[in-house]
Design a protein around this motif. Structure first.
Motif, PDB file in Angstrom:
ATOM      1  N   UNK A  60      18.136  19.256  28.051  1.00 45.30           N
ATOM      2  CA  UNK A  60      18.659  18.920  27.071  1.00 45.30           C
ATOM      3  C   UNK A  60      19.947  19.348  26.870  1.00 45.30           C
ATOM      4  N   UNK A  61      20.747  18.115  26.543  1.00 49.57           N
ATOM      5  CA  UNK A  61      22.055  18.374  25.969  1.00 49.57           C
ATOM      6  C   UNK A  61      22.401  18.792  24.457  1.00 49.57           C
ATOM      7  N   UNK A  62      23.253  19.411  24.007  1.00 51.90           N
ATOM      8  CA  UNK A  62      23.469  19.534  22.713  1.00 51.90           C
ATOM      9  C   UNK A  62      24.709  18.652  22.316  1.00 51.90           C
ATOM     10  N   UNK A  63      24.382  17.269  22.103  1.00 48.44           N
ATOM     11  CA  UNK A  63      25.376  16.322  22.016  1.00 48.44           C
ATOM     12  C   UNK A  63      25.516  15.913  20.783  1.00 48.44           C
ATOM     13  N   UNK A  64      24.911  16.729  19.748  1.00 49.02           N
ATOM     14  CA  UNK A  64      24.867  16.222  18.362  1.00 49.02           C
ATOM     15  C   UNK A  64      26.056  16.666  17.636  1.00 49.02           C
ATOM     16  N   UNK A  65      26.329  15.813  16.481  1.00 46.87           N
ATOM     17  CA  UNK A  65      27.542  15.904  15.654  1.00 46.87           C
ATOM     18  C   UNK A  65      27.927  17.160  15.167  1.00 46.87           C
ATOM     19  N   UNK A  66      29.207  17.349  14.698  1.00 49.97           N
ATOM     20  CA  UNK A  66      29.703  18.720  14.317  1.00 49.97           C
ATOM     21  C   UNK A  66      29.111  18.884  12.667  1.00 49.97           C
ATOM     22  N   UNK A  67      28.726  18.045  12.078  1.00 52.71           N
ATOM     23  CA  UNK A  67      28.299  18.477  10.847  1.00 52.71           C
ATOM     24  C   UNK A  67      27.066  19.161  10.478  1.00 52.71           C
ATOM     25  N   UNK A  68      26.039  18.642  11.366  1.00 47.44           N
ATOM     26  CA  UNK A  68      24.953  19.534  11.110  1.00 47.44           C
ATOM     27  C   UNK A  68      24.229  19.601  12.481  1.00 47.44           C
ATOM     28  N   UNK A  69      23.230  20.461  12.818  1.00 44.69           N
ATOM     29  CA  UNK A  69      22.528  20.704  14.320  1.00 44.69           C
ATOM     30  C   UNK A  69      21.339  19.746  14.048  1.00 44.69           C
ATOM     31  N   UNK A  70      21.000  19.539  15.266  1.00 45.79           N
ATOM     32  CA  UNK A  70      19.624  18.818  15.718  1.00 45.79           C
ATOM     33  C   UNK A  70      18.613  19.197  14.797  1.00 45.79           C
ATOM     34  N   UNK A  71      18.433  20.479  15.032  1.00 41.22           N
ATOM     35  CA  UNK A  71      17.257  21.111  14.285  1.00 41.22           C
ATOM     36  C   UNK A  71      17.536  22.642  14.438  1.00 41.22           C
ATOM     37  N   UNK A  72      16.769  23.355  13.544  1.00 43.95           N
ATOM     38  CA  UNK A  72      16.806  24.960  13.520  1.00 43.95           C
ATOM     39  C   UNK A  72      15.381  25.255  13.899  1.00 43.95           C
ATOM     40  N   UNK A  73      15.256  26.113  14.783  1.00 45.88           N
ATOM     41  CA  UNK A  73      13.827  26.613  15.203  1.00 45.88           C
ATOM     42  C   UNK A  73      13.990  28.371  15.317  1.00 45.88           C
ATOM     43  N   UNK A  74      12.926  28.934  14.375  1.00 46.35           N
ATOM     44  CA  UNK A  74      12.919  30.311  14.529  1.00 46.35           C
ATOM     45  C   UNK A  74      14.441  30.921  13.966  1.00 46.35           C
TER      46      UNK A  74
END
Length: 443
Positions: A60-74
């Motif tokens: 898994x690579x954190x390639x998502x954009x700077x504006x918001x994360x892919x998801x928040x968990x716990x």
């Protein structure tokens, strides 16, 4: 002497048929419920690839954009569980990793070249690299995986399952035969033998207990033919593609490919994570990977927990089932106590003619062993009935998943016999302590 004790036990069971059947039925119900629950839980949660489960990793690579994360968990940010096409291709061309493959999926109408157009069936299809077969220990009935050239150029080569081979080619060796996927002709290069990894660890969690896909083709072939089924794949974009074309999707920041790598050993995990951080730093220079490098490598077990295929509280049902078995065994022990107490006169007479306490204990233990064996056989039948009902209730699971293995059958019988003997020990010792003098006076 053992034959004599068995004869006495059979006579005893015939002498008190209702009480004996009650004990056998009580043990059978407890064993049936416990083993049905255990078998279902065991089949759903066993290690699907024990020889490699600590060497296969979901990347898994954190390639998502700077504006918001892919998801928040716990309360914490997590990286995308899938990756972009360009990242998958970059990792594929890099050196680390013994074997590696991106995974995608789609659906198309499939038929043999000998069948008419109306005979085509909508078929789920998996696309990957040829390493898939060696990484996940896929057995072949005929042929072999497609060639490296097929991976690079997207040659129209396909591997099909034994079930599809039976339907389209009547079970004959179909290597070299034609297969139509949509309007494109492929050549069958391999037929997979029976292969049902349980759970199906490399797929999405919601598909963990479904059959492997009947057709597999090179990923580049999917790209060449622009096969795409939006409803069959998870895809998310933090920035929309330039246009609606397939080429734009490939060049976009949309994540839709799952990616697996096989390392030489579990200890190489840290090195591969370092490689991923180095890769993301390199991509940052091109204006990508602007978020914190929260890259992940999940081995098979970690991936199954992440997908909620395995759950921490998954053993509660087993504990409850075995608690029910304990209640059944306690009831059976109470009935044994009553049965053996009623034979105090017989015990007193045997003691008076020379039988020792050891002889009495052996006699009654043989009887409890026979009761346990009969309860185990009846419990086995109940467990099979329970598994059959479970298979009908959960028809989306393939039937082979809910079948008892030979090991579980032996385990069932052994559990019934051993537990019956343990819970029959107290009534047996009480019976052996009978004083001959007190019983002879009452005769």
């Amino acid at each position: 002497m053992l034959g004599y004790y068995i004869k006495l036990a059979i006579l005893s069971l015939r002498k008190t048929p209702f009480l004996s059947l009650s004990m056998i039925a009580t043990i059978a119900i407890g064993i049936g419920a416990a083993m049905t629950t255990y078998t279902v839980s065991y089949m759903l949660s066993k290690d699907p690839i024990p020889t490699k489960s600590d060497k296969l990793f979901h990347v898994r690579l954190n390639s998502y954009g700077p504006d918001k994360p892919f998801a928040i968990q716990n309360g914490q940010e997590i990286p995308p569980k899938i990756m972009t096409y360009q990242d998958a291709m970059n990792l594929q061309q890099a050196e680390p990793g013994v074997r590696k493959t991106p995974l995608a999926s789609f659906k198309q109408m499939v038929r043999s070249t000998e069948q008419s157009r109306v005979a085509a069936k909508m078929t789920p299809i998996r696309s990957a690299y040829r390493d898939f077969f060696a990484m996940f220990e896929v057995p072949f009935l005929f042929g072999q995986p497609w060639s490296e050239q097929a991976d690079k150029a997207g040659l129209p080569e396909a591997v099909i399952t034994r079930e599809l081979n039976d339907k389209l080619f009547n079970g004959a060796n179909s290597v070299g035969q034609g297969l139509l996927i949509g309007e494109h002709q492929y050549r069958v290069v391999g037929v997979i033998d029976h292969w049902y990894p349980t759970p199906k660890f490399y797929d999405y969690g919601v598909r963990a207990f479904s059959k492997p896909r009947d057709v597999m083709i090179p990923l580049q072939s999917q790209v060449n033919h622009t096969f795409w089924t939006a409803s069959d794949i998870s895809s998310r974009c933090w920035r929309e593609p330039a246009d609606e074309s397939f080429a734009a999707r490939l060049a976009s920041e949309c994540v839709w490919l799952s990616y697996w790598v096989e390392l030489g050993s579990a200890s190489e995990r840290t090195q591969y994570l370092d490689f991923l951080r180095s890769y993301s730093a390199e991509q940052r220079e091109y204006g990508r990977f602007l978020r914190e490098p929260l890259h992940q490598l999940l081995d098979v077990k970690e991936y199954l927990y992440d997908q909620k295929v395995l759950k921490e509280d998954g053993n509660i049902a087993i504990w409850l089932a075995f608690a029910f078995l304990l209640v059944c065994l306690l009831n059976s022990m109470a009935m044994m106590m009553a049965k053996f107490h009623s034979r105090a006169g017989e015990v007193g007479l045997r003691r008076a003619v020379g039988a020792s306490q050891r002889d009495i204990i052996l006699q009654f233990l043989v009887e409890t062993c026979i009761i346990g064996l009969l309860g185990g056989v009846a419990g086995l039948l109940l467990a099979q009935l329970g598994l059959s009902i479970t298979a009908q209730l959960y028809s989306h699971l393939y039937a082979q998943m809910l079948e008892m293995t030979f090991g579980l059958v032996i385990m069932t019988l052994a559990l019934a016999i051993i537990s019956a003997m343990i819970f029959g020990l107290l009534p047996t010792i009480r019976a052996a302590q009978t004083q001959p003098s007190s019983q002879l006076k009452s005769l």
